[in-house]
Structures are given as C-alpha cells and as structure tokens.
Scaffold this motif. Structure first.
Motif, PDB file in Angstrom:
ATOM      1  N   ARG A  27     103.149  16.947  70.628  1.00 36.28           N
ATOM      2  CA  ARG A  27     102.179  16.520  71.641  1.00 36.28           C
ATOM      3  C   ARG A  27     100.763  16.975  71.318  1.00 36.28           C
ATOM      4  O   ARG A  27      99.850  16.837  72.137  1.00 36.28           O
ATOM      5  CB  ARG A  27     102.585  17.072  73.003  1.00 36.28           C
ATOM      6  CG  ARG A  27     103.840  16.415  73.507  1.00 36.28           C
ATOM      7  CD  ARG A  27     104.268  16.912  74.852  1.00 36.28           C
ATOM      8  NE  ARG A  27     105.624  16.492  75.093  1.00 36.28           N
ATOM      9  CZ  ARG A  27     106.636  17.316  75.312  1.00 36.28           C
ATOM     10  NH1 ARG A  27     106.437  18.607  75.325  1.00 36.28           N
ATOM     11  NH2 ARG A  27     107.842  16.852  75.504  1.00 36.28           N
ATOM     12  N   GLY A  28     100.606  17.561  70.142  1.00 36.96           N
ATOM     13  CA  GLY A  28      99.256  17.930  69.721  1.00 36.96           C
ATOM     14  C   GLY A  28      98.674  19.112  70.465  1.00 36.96           C
ATOM     15  O   GLY A  28      97.464  19.279  70.528  1.00 36.96           O
ATOM     16  N   THR A  29      99.546  19.949  71.033  1.00 37.27           N
ATOM     17  CA  THR A  29      99.030  21.054  71.832  1.00 37.27           C
ATOM     18  C   THR A  29      98.852  22.341  71.024  1.00 37.27           C
ATOM     19  O   THR A  29      98.259  23.290  71.519  1.00 37.27           O
ATOM     20  CB  THR A  29      99.987  21.374  72.991  1.00 37.27           C
ATOM     21  OG1 THR A  29     101.291  21.554  72.441  1.00 37.27           O
ATOM     22  CG2 THR A  29     100.030  20.236  73.991  1.00 37.27           C
ATOM     23  N   TRP A  88     106.567  20.550  71.599  1.00 36.47           N
ATOM     24  CA  TRP A  88     105.208  21.004  71.898  1.00 36.47           C
ATOM     25  C   TRP A  88     104.269  20.651  70.760  1.00 36.47           C
ATOM     26  O   TRP A  88     103.122  20.274  70.982  1.00 36.47           O
ATOM     27  CB  TRP A  88     105.192  22.510  72.186  1.00 36.47           C
ATOM     28  CG  TRP A  88     105.595  22.801  73.587  1.00 36.47           C
ATOM     29  CD1 TRP A  88     106.864  22.946  74.051  1.00 36.47           C
ATOM     30  CD2 TRP A  88     104.740  22.912  74.726  1.00 36.47           C
ATOM     31  NE1 TRP A  88     106.848  23.162  75.418  1.00 36.47           N
ATOM     32  CE2 TRP A  88     105.568  23.146  75.854  1.00 36.47           C
ATOM     33  CE3 TRP A  88     103.358  22.852  74.915  1.00 36.47           C
ATOM     34  CZ2 TRP A  88     105.043  23.313  77.140  1.00 36.47           C
ATOM     35  CZ3 TRP A  88     102.851  23.023  76.193  1.00 36.47           C
ATOM     36  CH2 TRP A  88     103.681  23.241  77.285  1.00 36.47           C
ATOM     37  N   ASP A 118     101.850  11.074  77.637  1.00 33.22           N
ATOM     38  CA  ASP A 118     102.646  12.305  77.733  1.00 33.22           C
ATOM     39  C   ASP A 118     101.839  13.472  78.282  1.00 33.22           C
ATOM     40  O   ASP A 118     102.208  14.613  78.082  1.00 33.22           O
ATOM     41  CB  ASP A 118     103.263  12.658  76.383  1.00 33.22           C
ATOM     42  CG  ASP A 118     102.234  13.025  75.343  1.00 33.22           C
ATOM     43  OD1 ASP A 118     101.034  13.025  75.680  1.00 33.22           O
ATOM     44  OD2 ASP A 118     102.606  13.324  74.199  1.00 33.22           O
ATOM     45  N   PHE A 147      99.257  14.838  77.270  1.00 35.26           N
ATOM     46  CA  PHE A 147      98.449  15.583  76.303  1.00 35.26           C
ATOM     47  C   PHE A 147      97.697  14.669  75.341  1.00 35.26           C
ATOM     48  O   PHE A 147      96.523  14.857  75.094  1.00 35.26           O
ATOM     49  CB  PHE A 147      99.327  16.551  75.504  1.00 35.26           C
ATOM     50  CG  PHE A 147     100.077  17.495  76.366  1.00 35.26           C
ATOM     51  CD1 PHE A 147      99.410  18.494  77.054  1.00 35.26           C
ATOM     52  CD2 PHE A 147     101.443  17.400  76.513  1.00 35.26           C
ATOM     53  CE1 PHE A 147     100.088  19.371  77.879  1.00 35.26           C
ATOM     54  CE2 PHE A 147     102.136  18.279  77.330  1.00 35.26           C
ATOM     55  CZ  PHE A 147     101.456  19.267  78.016  1.00 35.26           C
ATOM     56  N   THR A 148      98.384  13.668  74.811  1.00 33.22           N
ATOM     57  CA  THR A 148      97.739  12.788  73.829  1.00 33.22           C
ATOM     58  C   THR A 148      97.094  11.587  74.528  1.00 33.22           C
ATOM     59  O   THR A 148      97.275  11.383  75.727  1.00 33.22           O
ATOM     60  CB  THR A 148      98.761  12.310  72.793  1.00 33.22           C
ATOM     61  OG1 THR A 148      99.943  11.913  73.479  1.00 33.22           O
ATOM     62  CG2 THR A 148      99.109  13.398  71.823  1.00 33.22           C
TER      63      THR A 148
END
Lengths: 411, 293
Positions: free
Chosen positions: A94-96, A91, B47, B49-50
């Motif tokens: 993914r830069g979240t 997580w 993915d 998100f990025t």
C-alpha cells in the motif's frame, strides 16, 4: 576572553537546542513490562544520538492496528512503528513503508550478524522495507507445581502430542467437585495459527499455504487430522474455551488456572512476576516429527516521515548487537542479532529459564506464513475453526468452508 | 388522515421554516457532502493509501457474486423481518397500556425509555454477559432447570439473540411516537363509542388502530431504517477474534470491507446499495399509507 567563552557556550547551547529539534514517534504494541524495555533502549540510543528524541507509544495488539490504520490513512503515521511479518507484505504493497534499501546499500555492514531466517521475512523483490526486530519461537510453558501435585514428570524433548493429551487429561481438574472445571491442562488461545494449531499442523506433516502464497493447503494431506486432534482437546475440555480464556485474561497459565500454555518468549517479562514456578519445554512432536512456528516482529519507518535518515539511524541501532543486547537483557525477545542471541546478554538474563531452548527451536521451526491478503485470509480460516473449537460446527463443514473460500482472499 | 395542528398555516409557516433552517444547513453540508462523496467513491478502487483508480460500475457488478455481501444481505433481511413488526407491535401495545390511567405511569414510561438513552456499548456489554455461554445469567437459569447450556451467541441463535436486544432497545422510542399519536386522537370519538356500547377490543380495533395508521407507518419506516443500519449491538455481541462476526449485517460487512480490508470503493458501493434499498422500502410504505389513510 571571559565574554568570548560565555558567547561560545551560549552558541553551543543554542546549537544543541536546535539539534534536538528532531522528534520521532515510535509506536508499538505491547504489554506494560515491554514499555520499560523500550524506554531503556531509547535512552541508550539517545546517549549517542542526543540530537534525536524518540517518544515511545504503546497500545495493546488490537487497538495498535486500528490506531495505525487510522493515523496512516489520515496522513499522520508515526515515524517508526512495529510490524508483524505476516501483514508486512500488505502494508508494503500500500506504499506506506519507507524503502530502507538505499540506506542498506550505503551502509553494507548494517545487516552483519542478523539471522538469515528473520531477515528473509522482510526481504521483498525490490529490497527491504523493514527490519526484523526480534524473533519468537513457540514453546511449551508449564506450571511445575501443578505437575508436582498431579505426580507427573515434567515435559521434555521426548514428548509427543499424545503425551501432551495424556498430561492435559491428568491436569484438568474439578477441584471442588461442583461439576465445573477449575484447572485446565492447556490455556492457550487457538484462534490464530501461531501459538497452537500451526505447529500441530506441521507436526502432523500437513501444510498451511503454498510457498507462493496462492493456494491454501489446510484442507489437504494431514492438516485435517491435526485439526481433529485439536478439536479432541476442546471437546474433552482439556484446553480452555475462548470464553473461559476471555474471562481469565489472555493466558491460562499466567492466570494460574492452566498447567500448560504455548507462547513465544514475549511472555517472559510478564511470567517473571508470577509467584509460582514455571519452566519451558520444546513443542511436543507430532506423528511426523517435531515442529513449531517462528515469527519475526519487525520495525519499519513510515514512507511519509519527515526524518527518514534519523528513522534509519534508530532502526539500525535497534538491530545492532548493542541494541539487541539491551532488548535481550530486559527479557522480552530473542535477539535477531546472532552475537546477541548467543551471548550472555540473552542467555544470562535476570529471568531464569532455558533461554537456549528458544534458539534451538529454530532448527525445527517453520516460518509463520506471510503473504498478500493475510488478514482477510486468516479471518476466513479462523472463523470456521473457532466455531469447531466451540463445538458449533463440524470439522468437515469447516474444512469445506475453508476449501471453498480461503483462496478468495489470496492474490 | 391528517392530524390537526401538524400542518402549519399562515404566519406559522415562516416560523416553521426559520426553525428548521439551521438543521437543514447542517444536513446539506454534513450529510449531503458525505452522500455525494460516497457515491463518487463507489466508482473507484481505493485502499485508503494509494491513489484511487476509476473502475466504473465494477464495485456494483461484483456484489451479487460476493459471498460475504450476500450473507450479510440475507442476515439483514431476516433481521428486519423480525425487528420491524416486533418493534411496531410491541411499542404500540405498550403505548396503549401506558396511555391509560394507571398508577406509576410515568415510572413505567421511564423504564421503557431507559434503553434509548443508555450507551449501546455499555448495554451491549451487559447483554453479552447475560448471553454468555458458561458464565451467563440466562444459562444459569437454563442449567438451573436441568437443561444443557445454550449457545445464545453461537452461529444458530446469534441472529435471534441480537434481534431481541435490538427490539428491546427500540421499544422506548416507538412508545413515545405511539403515545403522541394516541394523545392526538380526539376524546369525543371514544365517548361516542362508549355511548354506543362498544367494548374495549372493538374500540381498539375500530377506532384506535385506524387513527394510529400514520404513526404505524411512521414507526415502520423508522424501524426499517434502523434495522437496515443495525450495527452497534451486532458489533459488540457477535464480534469474533480476528474482526469477523457470527452475524455480519450489511453495515458490519461494509465496515469490515472498508476499514479492515481496505476496500473503500467496495464499501462505498455497498453503502449506496443499502441506501437505495431503504429508499425503495420507504417509498413503498408511503404508497401504502396513501392507500390506507
């Protein structure tokens, strides 16, 4: 004069209303008893932070992760949410997740008293993107009445995996003689490593994955022997099959059909409502000594939250001695804050049990592995293993399938 | 062989165009948009998100070496090889039987059509109970006969068990198509055959079958598309803990790649390959139909 007062209080009211505008959404997985626990914690938090209102949203484990994926991908992630240490690196990559390091740098006291072990699960190269929320060591739960009926001694810290097997044999009973089992020795989910096969592998002196998360070690050394032991329990019907477990819910002991189960402290609120007596014992020792797993559930903020400062306020409250004591008192988790874990809040909680045993288990516990690609890896490993447990695949075939493919998921 | 009344003429064409128009607009905006997006996405590494990263054809060139994709492809091919003939033959036979003057004809038609209008989730759950190893209906009968319980949804049999449910669920739809085809066959052809003294089997083989060829090809194309897109019963009946499946099909696999493992580009490439395969098969059917018809 009176008019001034009225104006002043009206202003105060308006200001109060304006301040209360910050609304945060906290999403977590959990069972119904846990919801009450967290709502209690949130209302305590709001006493000192009237300007932040937090809504708690709870989903069961599977739907929780689906919901989280969908809302995060759709740009509508909850401001704060629960995390599980094994999937945390994915997580984060993914830069979240919100980087908490700047807040910790600004408030160095925030981590005081937090256990080193759980904390290390959330320490990444460029800092913390989450905090451990609580930790869970796996222990043996048993139904005392079933042991009494069978005339067996209760499990204790002298128990080995052989004793476990012998007791399971005595406790697996076809009560009405119709050829189907009505009471099992063990009723634990064995797909994931955490509740059962992980500790057995470590107890046999095997290992799961290399330290850097690049090589699967399940097919080497003593691990296959450990799997053979687990397979033996399934083959002889001493542990509930996936299908039986499914039809009785999530836990055979809770359902009243199994004498023993392996779980963390998270079942205590649910178990406290049972109308029969139960107790806990350490995970039985393997040939190479006693071992168990420890995993830390965590709390993180979304990188897209509009209120990062307020999110950190809540997170730091959750890990503080006060927040952890509330969580502990309500029986769900083992506090990550040492003062709370060794104090009356945890040790003298309303549900009577040997709570100290869970903390002592830290001495021989291995941290549940956490690495990039965890979910895919655990699917590749878990599928052949559960087929072995169901008797549809030989252990050798499963080992070679794991050996061939498990490392594909690792980076 | 074209069936009378199927090709609009003169003023009918205007009406046909007008009636098809709203659907075409929906298709153009909805379906075409997502098709273009999927093709575009298949050249990226993303993915969810990025920021997506352009990787060219890599998502496609990786597929032959992707064990899961190849396993899903094999499963899907076996699945289709049983499903397509199974559905076509069974629904044709049932349509022929239900096209006769028998009592309760409409009740039987309703019974066969019922699975088509039922929710696959609900139906799938019922079947998972039928197939269940220890508490299932099927194994209750098997053990009643003194045999060992069978792992219907285990690794060896799951593919076949799932195909059976899919065929069972699709017969109703095929039956409707064949009934329509049967009723378009002019009665006088049969009367002539009767006068010539042809028996039932001969009538079926020499008259009914050849005149049903358009329906057979149409139903084969539909079944092939359905077989390649099999997902709902596969998902409900064979899902294992941790999000896998004992019989991953192509659609199951691309769902897992995209939404469990966050490889959207990879999943998009698989979807494009899947669409290409269906297109090639459809073209082959078309050619065959022209040759036969």
């Amino acid at each position: 004069m009176k008019r001034h007062l009225i104006t002043a209080s009206a202003l105060a009211l308006v200001a109060g209303a304006a301040q209360a505008q910050v609304e945060l959404k906290y999403m977590m997985w959990g069972d119904p008893p846990e919801i009450a626990v967290w709502e209690q914690l949130v209302s305590d938090f709001q006493e000192t932070h009237p300007d932040i209102s937090i809504s708690v949203e709870v989903a069961d484990w599977d739907s929780y992760w689906n919901k989280l994926r969908v809302t995060t991908a759709g740009g509508d992630a909850p401001d704060i949410f629960a995390m599980d240490a094994p999937v945390y690196p994915d997580w984060q990559s993914r830069g979240t997740l919100l980087n908490l390091q700047p807040y910790i740098d600004a408030d160095p006291g925030a981590l005081d008293g937090v256990y080193e072990g759980p904390l290390s699960s959330y320490a990444l190269e460029d800092g913390y993107y989450g905090m451990p929320r609580d930790f869970q060591t796996i222990v043996l739960y048993y139904n005392t009445a079933m042991f009494d009926e069978a005339g067996l001694d209760y499990p204790d810290d002298s128990w080995t995996l052989d004793d476990l097997r012998a007791a399971a044999e005595a406790l697996t009973i076809d009560k009405d003689g119709d050829g189907t089992i009505d009471q099992w020795g063990i009723g634990t989910e064995a797909w994931d490593m955490e509740p059962f096969w992980g500790p057995v592998v470590y107890g046999y002196g095997g290992d799961i994955i290399s330290e850097d998360g690049s090589t699967t070690l399940l097919t080497e050394g003593a691990a296959p022997e450990a799997f053979a032991y687990v397979q033996g329990l399934f083959d002889d019907g001493l542990i509930m099959s996936e299908e039986d477990l499914d039809s009785y819910g999530w836990d055979g002991l809770y359902a009243g059909v199994a004498a023993m189960a392996f779980s963390g402290h998270w079942v205590v609120p649910a178990y406290s409502e049972l109308d029969f007596d139960w107790a806990v014992a350490p995970f039985p020792a393997g040939p190479e000594g006693r071992a168990t797993l420890v995993n830390s559930a965590g709390i993180v903020a979304s990188s897209s939250t509009e209120y990062p400062d307020e999110a950190w306020e809540f997170i730091s409250y959750v890990i503080s001695e006060e927040g952890q004591s509330t969580l502990a008192q309500l029986g769900f988790a083992i506090p990550v804050n040492e003062a709370a874990a060794t104090g009356p809040a945890y040790l003298e909680q309303p549900v009577e049990a040997d709570h100290q045993l869970f903390v002592d288990a830290l001495d021989y516990a291995h941290t549940k592995p956490s690495f990039l690609g965890y979910e895919e890896w655990s699917e590749i490993v878990g599928e052949p293993l559960s087929m072995v447990w169901r008797g549809e695949m030989s252990l050798d075939d499963a080992m070679s399938e794991i050996g061939d493919y498990a490392d594909d998921a690792l980076n | 062989m074209s069936v009378a009344g199927f090709s609009p003429k003169g003023g009918e064409r205007v009406w046909a165009a007008a009636l098809i128009f709203p659907t075409m607009v929906g298709l153009a905006l909805g379906a075409l948009g997502s098709i273009v997006a999927t093709i575009g996405l298949s050249f990226f590494d993303w993915d969810l998100f990025t920021t997506p990263e352009l990787v060219g054809l890599e998502n496609y060139t990786d597929l032959p070496g992707d064990r899961r994709f190849m396993r899903a492809l094999t499963n899907t091919l076996i699945f289709s090889a049983i499903y397509v003939p199974g559905t076509v033959i069974l629904s044709m036979l049932i349509a022929v039987l239900l096209n006769r003057q028998i009592h309760g004809k409409s009740v039987f038609r309703l019974i066969y059509f019922l699975p088509v209008v039922s929710s696959p989730t609900a139906v799938g759950l019922v079947w998972s109970w039928i197939y269940s190893k220890d508490q299932g209906v099927l194994n209750a009968m098997v053990t009643g006969l003194g045999m060992e319980p069978v792992h219907w949804l285990g690794r060896d049999l799951a593919l076949y068990s799932v195909v059976v449910v899919n065929i069972w669920g699709a017969i109703g739809e095929g039956m409707i198509i064949f009934l329509a085809g049967l009723q378009a066959i002019p009665k006088d052809v049969y009367e002539a055959a009767m006068l010539d003294g042809a028996d039932r089997v001969r009538t079926f083989l020499r008259i009914t079958m050849p005149l049903l060829i358009p329906s057979i090809f149409f139903q084969s194309i539909l079944s092939t598309i359905n077989a390649f897109q099999a997902f709902d019963y596969v998902y409900i009946l064979t899902q294992t803990q941790g999000g896998g499946s004992t019989v991953p099909t192509l659609v199951f696999n691309l769902y897992r790649e995209g939404f469990n493992n966050f490889r959207m580009g990879n999943a998009a490439a698989q979807a494009v390959v899947l669409a290409a395969m269906i297109m090639v098969l459809t073209l082959i059917y078309n050619r065959m139909q022209k040759k036969w018809g």
